[in-house]
Write a protein that holds these residues in place. Structure first.
Motif, mmCIF file in Angstrom:
data_model
loop_
_atom_site.group_PDB
_atom_site.id
_atom_site.type_symbol
_atom_site.label_atom_id
_atom_site.label_comp_id
_atom_site.label_asym_id
_atom_site.label_seq_id
_atom_site.Cartn_x
_atom_site.Cartn_y
_atom_site.Cartn_z
ATOM 1 N N VAL A 51 0.849 -1.195 0.000
ATOM 2 C CA VAL A 51 0.000 0.000 0.000
ATOM 3 C C VAL A 51 0.882 1.241 0.000
ATOM 4 N N PHE A 52 0.458 2.271 -0.726
ATOM 5 C CA PHE A 52 1.131 3.572 -0.714
ATOM 6 C C PHE A 52 0.111 4.634 -0.332
ATOM 7 N N ALA A 53 0.419 5.396 0.721
ATOM 8 C CA ALA A 53 -0.417 6.519 1.153
ATOM 9 C C ALA A 53 0.443 7.777 1.088
ATOM 10 N N SER A 54 0.144 8.633 0.135
ATOM 11 C CA SER A 54 0.951 9.820 -0.134
ATOM 12 C C SER A 54 0.298 11.065 0.454
ATOM 13 N N ALA A 55 1.138 12.070 0.759
ATOM 14 C CA ALA A 55 0.619 13.342 1.270
ATOM 15 C C ALA A 55 0.268 14.313 0.161
ATOM 16 N N ASN A 56 0.450 13.898 -1.086
ATOM 17 C CA ASN A 56 -0.009 14.734 -2.202
ATOM 18 C C ASN A 56 -0.347 13.848 -3.391
ATOM 19 N N VAL A 69 -8.566 9.549 -2.572
ATOM 20 C CA VAL A 69 -8.236 10.532 -1.540
ATOM 21 C C VAL A 69 -8.973 10.141 -0.266
ATOM 22 N N PHE A 70 -8.239 10.007 0.844
ATOM 23 C CA PHE A 70 -8.866 9.531 2.081
ATOM 24 C C PHE A 70 -8.872 10.562 3.202
ATOM 25 N N VAL A 71 -8.012 11.585 3.128
ATOM 26 C CA VAL A 71 -8.038 12.684 4.103
ATOM 27 C C VAL A 71 -7.484 13.955 3.454
ATOM 28 N N THR A 72 -7.676 15.065 4.131
ATOM 29 C CA THR A 72 -7.051 16.329 3.748
ATOM 30 C C THR A 72 -6.293 16.881 4.960
ATOM 31 N N ASN A 73 -5.431 17.857 4.704
ATOM 32 C CA ASN A 73 -4.656 18.480 5.763
ATOM 33 C C ASN A 73 -4.371 19.919 5.373
ATOM 34 N N TYR A 90 -4.635 13.686 0.418
ATOM 35 C CA TYR A 90 -3.853 12.468 0.593
ATOM 36 C C TYR A 90 -4.524 11.295 -0.124
ATOM 37 N N PRO A 91 -3.912 10.738 -1.167
ATOM 38 C CA PRO A 91 -4.460 9.549 -1.819
ATOM 39 C C PRO A 91 -3.820 8.260 -1.286
ATOM 40 N N ILE A 92 -4.579 7.175 -1.342
ATOM 41 C CA ILE A 92 -4.080 5.865 -0.947
ATOM 42 C C ILE A 92 -4.361 4.878 -2.068
ATOM 43 N N ALA A 93 -3.457 3.910 -2.264
ATOM 44 C CA ALA A 93 -3.637 2.951 -3.348
ATOM 45 C C ALA A 93 -3.013 1.614 -2.992
ATOM 46 N N GLN A 94 -3.627 0.560 -3.510
ATOM 47 C CA GLN A 94 -3.018 -0.762 -3.484
ATOM 48 C C GLN A 94 -2.023 -0.822 -4.640
ATOM 49 N N LEU A 95 -0.842 -1.376 -4.395
ATOM 50 C CA LEU A 95 0.187 -1.423 -5.420
ATOM 51 C C LEU A 95 0.056 -2.677 -6.285
ATOM 52 N N ALA A 96 0.387 -2.518 -7.555
ATOM 53 C CA ALA A 96 0.209 -3.602 -8.521
ATOM 54 C C ALA A 96 1.057 -4.819 -8.170
ATOM 55 N N PHE A 129 -7.074 15.366 10.945
ATOM 56 C CA PHE A 129 -7.189 15.346 9.492
ATOM 57 C C PHE A 129 -8.611 15.700 9.074
ATOM 58 N N GLY A 130 -8.729 16.311 7.905
ATOM 59 C CA GLY A 130 -10.046 16.638 7.372
ATOM 60 C C GLY A 130 -10.552 15.517 6.493
ATOM 61 N N THR A 131 -11.854 15.473 6.308
ATOM 62 C CA THR A 131 -12.442 14.461 5.443
ATOM 63 C C THR A 131 -12.320 14.901 3.977
ATOM 64 N N PRO A 132 -12.275 13.931 3.058
ATOM 65 C CA PRO A 132 -12.109 14.260 1.629
ATOM 66 C C PRO A 132 -13.242 15.142 1.105
#
Length: 261
Positions: free
Chosen positions: A91-96, A115-119, A223-229, A258-261
């Motif tokens: 899993v990758f969870a990025s701040a942008n 996108v799972f949260v905002t900041n 912040y987006p999150i993704a399952q990696l291939a 954190f804020g909601t998307p």
């Protein structure tokens, strides 16, 4: 006599089949009740998620006692490079969104990132504010020790965007590899000010004070999150991502500011 014997054997075989099917059903049900994720789940996450994802790891493992979440925190750009270089991750969870886009473009993501949260940004100063910092204008003061996250690290890019928006050319004394490294130097009085996220100031407790940036001058991070291939544990990756997006996961994240998307 022979017909009776064959009939008895057939009934016995059918009975065994029913018992076997019943046993499989009970096993599946028990497995579902105890969580269906097994093994290590390797999560690469932005440094600003350190505290929140620590709690998410605990909650996820409670739901899935046969799973173990391994968290690798860092600047999103550094994590991106590790993934593109072939480091094993689920899993990758990025701040942008831009660092995630690079991983998507390299065909390293399974499905669509979400996108799972905002900041938001906040000025951070040591307790007591010895540099008497009041706002973004202070970042142009050569007499102050100023720190930002490095270029390409989301908190660094967002900070420069905010400063450029108000016409401030920062007198930077240090560029840190991630937001937690910057926060540590501010909290230990090595710097007079830096720009981090609201959630980081909250996590620092009494060591750091936050100075709000006006809404018109602030930058909202998504912040987006993704399952990696190439996820070594595809089931674990899918389940962890779903947990982060669930009501329970969102409650943990909003509890850290954190804020909601």
């Amino acid at each position: 006599m022979m017909k009776q014997l064959r009939r008895a054997m057939l009934v016995g075989i059918m009975a065994l089949g029913v018992v076997a099917c019943s046993g499989d059903g009970e096993t599946d049900a028990a497995k579902a009740e105890g969580g269906d994720v097994e093994g290590e789940v390797l999560v690469f996450a932005a440094a600003s998620l350190t505290d929140a994802f620590g709690d998410i790891k605990t909650a996820f493992e409670e739901d899935n006692p046969d799973a173990e979440v391994q968290l690798n925190f860092g600047g999103s750009s550094a994590l991106r490079e590790q993934i593109l270089a072939g480091a094993p991750a689920d899993v990758f969870a990025s701040a942008n969104e831009s660092n995630m886009a690079d991983v998507v473009d390299a065909d390293e993501v399974a499905g669509e990132p979400q996108v799972f949260v905002t900041n938001e940004l906040q000025i951070a100063v040591p307790a007591g504010n010895p540099g008497k910092v009041k706002g973004l204008d202070a970042f142009a003061n050569d007499d102050l020790l100023i720190g930002l996250c490095a270029v390409e690290v989301p908190c660094g890019d967002f900070a420069r965007e905010a400063l450029e928006g108000v016409g401030v050319e920062p007198a930077i004394d240090t560029n840190e590899p991630d937001v937690r490294a910057l926060l540590t130097k501010i909290g230990s009085d090595e710097l007079d000010a830096g720009i981090v996220y609201v959630t980081d100031v909250t996590s620092a407790g009494d060591r750091v004070e936050g100075i709000d940036i006006p809404a018109d001058d602030n930058v909202v991070a998504k912040y987006p999150i993704a399952q990696l291939a190439g996820a070594p544990n595809g089931d674990g990756a899918k389940s962890f991502k779903e947990f982060v997006l669930s009501d329970e996961g969102q409650q943990i994240l909003t509890g850290y500011g954190f804020g909601t998307p």
